[in-house]
Scaffold this active site. Structure first.
Site, short mmCIF file in Angstrom:
data_model
loop_
_atom_site.label_atom_id
_atom_site.label_comp_id
_atom_site.label_asym_id
_atom_site.label_seq_id
_atom_site.Cartn_x
_atom_site.Cartn_y
_atom_site.Cartn_z
CG ASP A 10 23.77 41.38 28.40
OD1 ASP A 10 24.86 40.92 28.04
OD2 ASP A 10 23.65 42.26 29.27
CG ASP A 131 30.64 41.31 36.52
OD1 ASP A 131 31.66 41.66 35.89
OD2 ASP A 131 29.75 40.60 36.03
#
Length: 242
Positions: A10, A131
């Site tokens: 990330d 998600d």
């Protein structure tokens, strides 16, 4: 079949970071250089790398595109996203060397448009990031870096995309993301029931070899590893051996 072991990086302002449960205010920044880190994962036997541009996910655009381009040259096949809003963004990532473009918010808000991209470029060029968070007895779908909850649900969109020919689905239980609490096996068994043709990547909470095995047994075709690798709780070779 063994699941793909997919390390995750990330990015925020070019640095390797992790957010706890998607909260931008609860960030851990790691000293690792993202390019060197990716090279180490490749040397350990990983084939894929999952990259999220957190700046893009929050605000749109690709603030970390130069890093993504460099990562695409690091010896791993890349799936990357964060900030994909339109077809121009898809093309920018493909031109940068990304093999599978990860689409999240737009996949929830405008599924017909994303289905059109899949028709045009092929199902193997996209990973849908649906998600999810369990709220009011349903799997809701937060968007915009998990800051906004949409009206559509996971149970609505996962089968819809499967029927439209989508192939790859990444699904994170947001409440477990970055928490090292183990993956939500019930979620992945549920997805295998409602959308059996999708190749599901399990993400969120994986902390051990046992978790990798359990996710595979629950139906996952891929397992995303983030914090557990960064903090040395698990390594790529161990996960591949599982």
């Amino acid at each position: 079949m063994k699941p793909d072991i997919i390390p995750a990086i990330d990015l925020r302002a070019g640095r390797v970071v992790r957010l706890a449960q998607g909260d931008y205010a609860r960030q851990t920044t790691y000293p690792d250089d993202p390019i060197a880190l990716a090279a180490s994962y490749a040397a350990a036997g990983a084939r894929w790398l999952h990259v999220v541009d957190l700046d893009g996910a929050q605000a749109g655009g690709f603030a970390n595109l130069p890093v993504i381009e460099a990562l695409a040259r690091a010896g791993l096949r890349l799936q990357a996203g964060g900030g994909v809003r339109g077809v121009a963004d898809v093309h920018r990532l493909m031109d940068a060397g990304v093999e599978r473009v990860v689409v999240g918010s737009v996949a929830i808000r405008d599924p017909e448009r994303v289905a059109g991209w899949i028709d045009r470029h092929g199902a193997q060029r996209f990973t849908l990031a649906l998600d999810t968070r369990w709220i009011d007895d349903r799997w809701t779908l937060p968007s915009a870096g998990w800051t906004r909850t949409e009206s559509r649900t996971l149970d609505e969109l996962a089968p819809w995309y499967a029927a439209r020919g989508a192939r790859h689905l990444l699904c994170t239980d947001i409440d477990r993301d970055g928490m090292l609490a183990g993956p939500n096996l019930a979620l992945y068994r549920h997805l295998a029931t409602i959308a059996p043709t999708l190749a599901v990547q399990a993400s969120g909470g994986v902390r051990s070899v046992d978790d990798v095995r359990a996710a595979a047994e629950a139906g996952a075709s891929g397992v995303i590893l983030g914090r557990s690798l960064l903090e040395g709780r698990l390594n790529v070779a161990e996960a591949l051996a599982a």
